[in-house]
Design an enzyme around this catalytic site. Structure first.
Site, PDB file in Angstrom:
ATOM      1  N   PHE A 182       0.810  -1.214   0.000  1.00 53.73           N
ATOM      2  CA  PHE A 182       0.000   0.000   0.000  1.00 53.73           C
ATOM      3  C   PHE A 182       0.845   1.267   0.000  1.00 53.73           C
ATOM      4  O   PHE A 182       0.404   2.305   0.483  1.00 53.73           O
ATOM      5  CB  PHE A 182      -0.919  -0.012   1.231  1.00 53.73           C
ATOM      6  CG  PHE A 182      -1.787  -1.231   1.284  1.00 53.73           C
ATOM      7  CD1 PHE A 182      -2.929  -1.319   0.493  1.00 53.73           C
ATOM      8  CD2 PHE A 182      -1.456  -2.307   2.092  1.00 53.73           C
ATOM      9  CE1 PHE A 182      -3.726  -2.448   0.511  1.00 53.73           C
ATOM     10  CE2 PHE A 182      -2.256  -3.442   2.127  1.00 53.73           C
ATOM     11  CZ  PHE A 182      -3.386  -3.518   1.332  1.00 53.73           C
ATOM     12  N   GLY A 188       3.862  -2.575  10.774  1.00 49.49           N
ATOM     13  CA  GLY A 188       3.019  -2.826   9.607  1.00 49.49           C
ATOM     14  C   GLY A 188       3.840  -3.269   8.415  1.00 49.49           C
ATOM     15  O   GLY A 188       4.097  -2.518   7.465  1.00 49.49           O
ATOM     16  N   SER A 209       7.083  -1.528   1.848  1.00 53.49           N
ATOM     17  CA  SER A 209       7.840  -0.429   2.476  1.00 53.49           C
ATOM     18  C   SER A 209       9.091  -0.961   3.175  1.00 53.49           C
ATOM     19  O   SER A 209      10.100  -0.248   3.267  1.00 53.49           O
ATOM     20  CB  SER A 209       6.959   0.333   3.469  1.00 53.49           C
ATOM     21  OG  SER A 209       6.280  -0.563   4.316  1.00 53.49           O
ATOM     22  N   ASP A 212       4.766  -7.159  12.659  1.00 55.10           N
ATOM     23  CA  ASP A 212       3.406  -7.405  12.131  1.00 55.10           C
ATOM     24  C   ASP A 212       2.938  -8.760  12.654  1.00 55.10           C
ATOM     25  O   ASP A 212       3.737  -9.697  12.752  1.00 55.10           O
ATOM     26  CB  ASP A 212       3.441  -7.430  10.587  1.00 55.10           C
ATOM     27  CG  ASP A 212       2.086  -7.179   9.943  1.00 55.10           C
ATOM     28  OD1 ASP A 212       1.094  -7.835  10.328  1.00 55.10           O
ATOM     29  OD2 ASP A 212       2.021  -6.325   9.049  1.00 55.10           O
ATOM     30  N   GLY A 237      -3.352  -9.316   9.090  1.00 55.23           N
ATOM     31  CA  GLY A 237      -4.072  -8.254   8.380  1.00 55.23           C
ATOM     32  C   GLY A 237      -4.819  -7.315   9.303  1.00 55.23           C
ATOM     33  O   GLY A 237      -5.216  -7.680  10.413  1.00 55.23           O
ATOM     34  N   SER A 289       1.960  -5.275  17.884  1.00 57.44           N
ATOM     35  CA  SER A 289       2.839  -4.126  18.138  1.00 57.44           C
ATOM     36  C   SER A 289       2.959  -3.761  19.624  1.00 57.44           C
ATOM     37  O   SER A 289       4.078  -3.617  20.132  1.00 57.44           O
ATOM     38  CB  SER A 289       2.345  -2.953  17.296  1.00 57.44           C
ATOM     39  OG  SER A 289       2.885  -1.757  17.711  1.00 57.44           O
ATOM     40  N   ASP A 327       2.682   2.346  10.335  1.00 58.97           N
ATOM     41  CA  ASP A 327       1.812   1.984   9.206  1.00 58.97           C
ATOM     42  C   ASP A 327       1.114   0.659   9.525  1.00 58.97           C
ATOM     43  O   ASP A 327       0.985  -0.217   8.687  1.00 58.97           O
ATOM     44  CB  ASP A 327       2.651   1.860   7.919  1.00 58.97           C
ATOM     45  CG  ASP A 327       1.779   1.870   6.668  1.00 58.97           C
ATOM     46  OD1 ASP A 327       0.611   2.312   6.739  1.00 58.97           O
ATOM     47  OD2 ASP A 327       2.273   1.444   5.613  1.00 58.97           O
ATOM     48  N   HIS A 377      -5.153   0.902  11.501  1.00 60.50           N
ATOM     49  CA  HIS A 377      -5.558   2.298  11.335  1.00 60.50           C
ATOM     50  C   HIS A 377      -6.758   2.669  12.203  1.00 60.50           C
ATOM     51  O   HIS A 377      -7.416   3.680  11.944  1.00 60.50           O
ATOM     52  CB  HIS A 377      -5.850   2.585   9.860  1.00 60.50           C
ATOM     53  CG  HIS A 377      -4.591   2.720   9.028  1.00 60.50           C
ATOM     54  ND1 HIS A 377      -3.374   2.229   9.420  1.00 60.50           N
ATOM     55  CD2 HIS A 377      -4.369   3.330   7.836  1.00 60.50           C
ATOM     56  CE1 HIS A 377      -2.453   2.509   8.504  1.00 60.50           C
ATOM     57  NE2 HIS A 377      -3.034   3.168   7.521  1.00 60.50           N
ATOM     58  N   HIS A 419       2.162   7.186   8.166  1.00 62.17           N
ATOM     59  CA  HIS A 419       1.522   7.034   6.851  1.00 62.17           C
ATOM     60  C   HIS A 419       0.012   7.188   6.991  1.00 62.17           C
ATOM     61  O   HIS A 419      -0.551   6.958   8.054  1.00 62.17           O
ATOM     62  CB  HIS A 419       1.853   5.642   6.271  1.00 62.17           C
ATOM     63  CG  HIS A 419       1.541   5.526   4.822  1.00 62.17           C
ATOM     64  ND1 HIS A 419       1.180   4.330   4.217  1.00 62.17           N
ATOM     65  CD2 HIS A 419       1.535   6.458   3.825  1.00 62.17           C
ATOM     66  CE1 HIS A 419       0.985   4.536   2.934  1.00 62.17           C
ATOM     67  NE2 HIS A 419       1.187   5.807   2.666  1.00 62.17           N
TER      68      HIS A 419
HETATM   69  C1  LIG Z   1      -1.463  -0.939   5.820  1.00 61.91           C
HETATM   70  S1  LIG Z   1      -0.702  -2.496   6.119  1.00 61.91           S
HETATM   71  C2  LIG Z   1       1.024  -2.121   5.998  1.00 61.91           C
HETATM   72  C3  LIG Z   1       1.446  -1.783   4.618  1.00 61.91           C
HETATM   73  C4  LIG Z   1       2.934  -1.817   4.339  1.00 61.91           C
HETATM   74  N1  LIG Z   1       3.687  -0.930   5.201  1.00 61.91           N
HETATM   75  C5  LIG Z   1       3.205  -1.526   2.872  1.00 61.91           C
HETATM   76  O1  LIG Z   1       4.080  -0.709   2.547  1.00 61.91           O
HETATM   77  O2  LIG Z   1       2.541  -2.086   2.010  1.00 61.91           O
HETATM   78  C6  LIG Z   1      -0.955  -2.699   7.854  1.00 61.91           C
HETATM   79  C7  LIG Z   1      -0.343  -3.948   8.470  1.00 61.91           C
HETATM   80  O3  LIG Z   1      -0.371  -3.773   9.884  1.00 61.91           O
HETATM   81  C8  LIG Z   1      -0.610  -5.003  10.498  1.00 61.91           C
HETATM   82  N2  LIG Z   1      -1.156  -4.746  11.832  1.00 61.91           N
HETATM   83  C9  LIG Z   1      -2.344  -4.166  12.135  1.00 61.91           C
HETATM   84  N3  LIG Z   1      -2.481  -4.031  13.461  1.00 61.91           N
HETATM   85  C10 LIG Z   1      -1.347  -4.538  14.014  1.00 61.91           C
HETATM   86  C11 LIG Z   1      -0.881  -4.700  15.360  1.00 61.91           C
HETATM   87  N4  LIG Z   1      -1.604  -4.291  16.409  1.00 61.91           N
HETATM   88  N5  LIG Z   1       0.318  -5.268  15.560  1.00 61.91           N
HETATM   89  C12 LIG Z   1       1.069  -5.709  14.501  1.00 61.91           C
HETATM   90  N6  LIG Z   1       0.679  -5.560  13.206  1.00 61.91           N
HETATM   91  C13 LIG Z   1      -0.504  -4.995  12.968  1.00 61.91           C
HETATM   92  C14 LIG Z   1      -1.542  -5.736   9.576  1.00 61.91           C
HETATM   93  O4  LIG Z   1      -1.437  -7.142   9.754  1.00 61.91           O
HETATM   94  C15 LIG Z   1      -1.069  -5.259   8.198  1.00 61.91           C
HETATM   95  O5  LIG Z   1      -0.193  -6.178   7.599  1.00 61.91           O
END
Ligand SMILES: C[S@@+](CC[C@H](N)C(=O)[O-])C[C@H]1O[C@@H](n2cnc3c(N)ncnc32)[C@H](O)[C@@H]1O
Length: 212
Positions: free
Chosen positions: A17, A44, A50, A69, A73, A122, A139, A142, A167
């Site tokens: 993304f 993320g 990224s 991560d 998802g 996280s 990232d 959200h 982001h």
């Molecule tokens: C928007 S994507 C990241 C996109 C990535 N940085 C890129 O460049 O494509 C968000 C990611 O955050 C992870 N995520 C969401 N909440 C999380 C948490 N509390 N702890 C760890 N990972 C988390 C999701 O599994 C997902 O893979």
């Protein structure tokens, strides 16, 4: 220095993304922050798009990129939601698993040895973390719960002069969810950060004070 063509090709080939212009801004911030000689942290990973850019900056400075991560998802990536990709569902488990795609992307980029990937939530990982870091890239999830947890868990570990990169910061709710924007506002209002640059939704702040 801009990433080499082969790094950019691996970035473009990876699912994810991060648009190119925002990715280049992330890379520039990471290169500068890496001069502190401290790890670069990403919350993320998803499929590593990224991460490739952070890893390239880490390689240049001889530091390590750490990417966190749970690989299951975010809310908006689950089946039935806008950003779902059925190719990253583990058919045996019946849930998303972005770890295999991430590993393939990092291998294709030739950057495996510059990255430590942590599979976990996280806040749980942040609670175990004790070392100063040069960059925190937020990232992950959200929602307010997740974005706030990322900020509260990781920003205090930033060394003076380190970079906080956020982001999907949208001032106008019509453009996107507001949780990253609220975290961005909170960071500025804390007095601990000064804005360095903004490339569309990617904002780079520098730690210039205490009291995150
Ligand atoms: C928007 S994507 C990241 C996109 C990535 N940085 C890129 O460049 O494509 C968000 C990611 O955050 C992870 N995520 C969401 N909440 C999380 C948490 N509390 N702890 C760890 N990972 C988390 C999701 O599994 C997902 O893979």
């Amino acid at each position: 220095m801009a990433p080499k063509p082969e790094t950019l090709a691996a970035f473009e080939a990876a699912k994810g993304f991060m648009p190119l212009d925002e990715g280049l801004a992330l890379h520039a911030a990471a290169e500068e922050a890496a001069r502190l000689g401290l790890p670069l942290i990403e919350i993320g990973t998803y499929c590593g798009r990224s991460t490739i850019l952070l890893a390239d900056a880490a390689r240049g400075a001889g530091v390590t990129a750490v990417t966190v991560d749970h690989h299951r998802g975010s809310e908006e990536q689950q089946p039935g939601w806008e950003y779902h990709d059925p190719e990253v569902v583990d058919p045996e488990v019946g849930r998303m698993d972005t770890l295999p795609a991430f590993r393939r992307a990092l291998h294709a980029a030739g950057l495996e040895e510059h990255v430590v990937a942590v599979v976990g939530r996280s806040p749980q990982v942040a609670a175990l973390w004790a070392a100063p870091v040069g960059l925190v890239f937020i990232d992950g999830g959200h929602t307010d719960e997740h974005a706030t947890g990322d900020y509260e868990g990781w920003a205090p570990h930033l060394a003076p002069g380190g970079a906080l990169v956020i982001h999907d910061v949208f001032a106008d709710p019509a453009d996107g969810g507001q949780a990253p924007y609220r975290v961005y506002r909170r960071a500025l209002e804390s007095g601990a950060f000064t804005e360095v640059s903004a490339t569309r939704s990617l904002h780079v702040l520098r730690r210039t004070g205490r009291g995150v």
